[in-house]
Write a protein that holds these residues in place. Structure first.
Motif, PDB file in Angstrom:
ATOM      1  N   UNK A 185       0.830  -1.204   0.000  1.00 42.68           N
ATOM      2  CA  UNK A 185       0.000   0.000   0.000  1.00 42.68           C
ATOM      3  C   UNK A 185       0.864   1.253   0.000  1.00 42.68           C
ATOM      4  N   UNK A 186       1.991   1.195   0.701  1.00 41.63           N
ATOM      5  CA  UNK A 186       2.933   2.326   0.690  1.00 41.63           C
ATOM      6  C   UNK A 186       3.480   2.521  -0.715  1.00 41.63           C
ATOM      7  N   UNK A 187       3.747   1.413  -1.409  1.00 39.04           N
ATOM      8  CA  UNK A 187       4.281   1.487  -2.767  1.00 39.04           C
ATOM      9  C   UNK A 187       3.258   2.098  -3.723  1.00 39.04           C
ATOM     10  N   UNK A 188       1.986   1.751  -3.567  1.00 44.79           N
ATOM     11  CA  UNK A 188       0.950   2.344  -4.412  1.00 44.79           C
ATOM     12  C   UNK A 188       0.839   3.841  -4.132  1.00 44.79           C
ATOM     13  N   UNK A 189       0.998   4.217  -2.870  1.00 43.42           N
ATOM     14  CA  UNK A 189       0.954   5.640  -2.515  1.00 43.42           C
ATOM     15  C   UNK A 189       2.119   6.371  -3.174  1.00 43.42           C
ATOM     16  N   UNK A 190       3.290   5.735  -3.174  1.00 44.43           N
ATOM     17  CA  UNK A 190       4.463   6.320  -3.829  1.00 44.43           C
ATOM     18  C   UNK A 190       4.190   6.561  -5.316  1.00 44.43           C
TER      19      UNK A 190
END
Length: 242
Positions: A185-190
């Motif tokens: 989810x952090x990667x999608x936010x990035x």
């Protein structure tokens, strides 16, 4: 002012060409393979860490001249480590973040050892300057930074080429907004923040309201850090843990 900033931040990424302005180049995120491809097409050297390639392109965009790299002292070509790893073993060009290296560090430091971006950059800085370095020095540097991390206000000085690592670290540290969320989810936010103009930081992600926006096609993708984020010629992503 805030509205103007938000509108400016929504501008989509420009195409990288010799006519791209320095400001536009610096305001957007570029993957390593994009930078290397640009260098190849315009006669610039493609070797070295990402930060060096970025500086090379910036100089080219500024004056239109192909920069000449100053050669640095290196270990003898093809230098390889021989025998088991010890504290006195020289770190050679075939250094790897593999099971054997991990086992050595754990035997000296303890089971809590893990590869870090800081240690990787420390090693690269020394080797890039032609300074001999031993595994014992890597152990001492890892322990030194470990002590600094005990200060809750300490943040390792990740380079701007490791913006992804920094973003994910800050995303996961924000328990008020992201408790229970995964690295994926952090990667999608990035992916939402990296395609827009302006700071590619978690603070900007929150300020611009991207944390409440729905995902768009631009934000789609694997969200993984690019292979070899710190180096165009080699590098294991296992070495790049903050």
């Amino acid at each position: 002012m805030a509205t103007e900033r938000k509108k400016a931040g929504a501008r989509q990424r420009v195409v990288l060409t010799p006519r791209t302005s320095l400001d536009d180049f610096r305001n957007f995120y570029w993957y390593l393979d994009e930078l290397v491809d640009f260098c190849r097409h315009h006669g610039l050297p493609t070797s070295g860490p990402k930060l060096k390639i970025v500086a090379r392109i910036e100089k080219f965009l500024k004056d239109g001249k192909v920069p000449v790299d100053v050669p640095v002292r290196k270990h003898p070509k093809g230098a390889k480590r021989r025998g088991p790893i010890t504290m006195r073993s020289r770190v050679t060009e075939d250094y790897k973040c593999d099971d054997e290296t991990r086992a050595f560090f754990k035997s000296v430091i303890g089971e809590h050892f893990h590869f870090t971006a800081h240690l990787q950059q420390f090693r690269r800085d020394k080797q890039g300057k032609g300074i001999p370095i031993t595994y014992g020095e890597l152990v001492r540097e890892w322990k030194s930074e470990r002590e600094k991390r005990k200060d809750k206000n300490y943040k390792s000085p990740l380079q701007r080429t490791w913006e992804y690592n920094r973003f994910v670290r800050d995303f996961m540290a924000d328990k008020a907004r992201n408790a229970g969320k995964s690295i994926s989810e952090a990667a999608h936010a990035w992916n939402r923040v990296r395609v827009h103009e302006g700071p590619r930081t978690y603070a900007e992600y929150v300020r611009a309201g991207m944390d409440t926006a729905r995902r768009t096609p631009d934000a789609a993708g694997s969200g993984e850090a690019e292979p070899g984020e710190g180096d165009a010629s080699a590098g294991s992503r296992r070495c790049l843990v903050p």
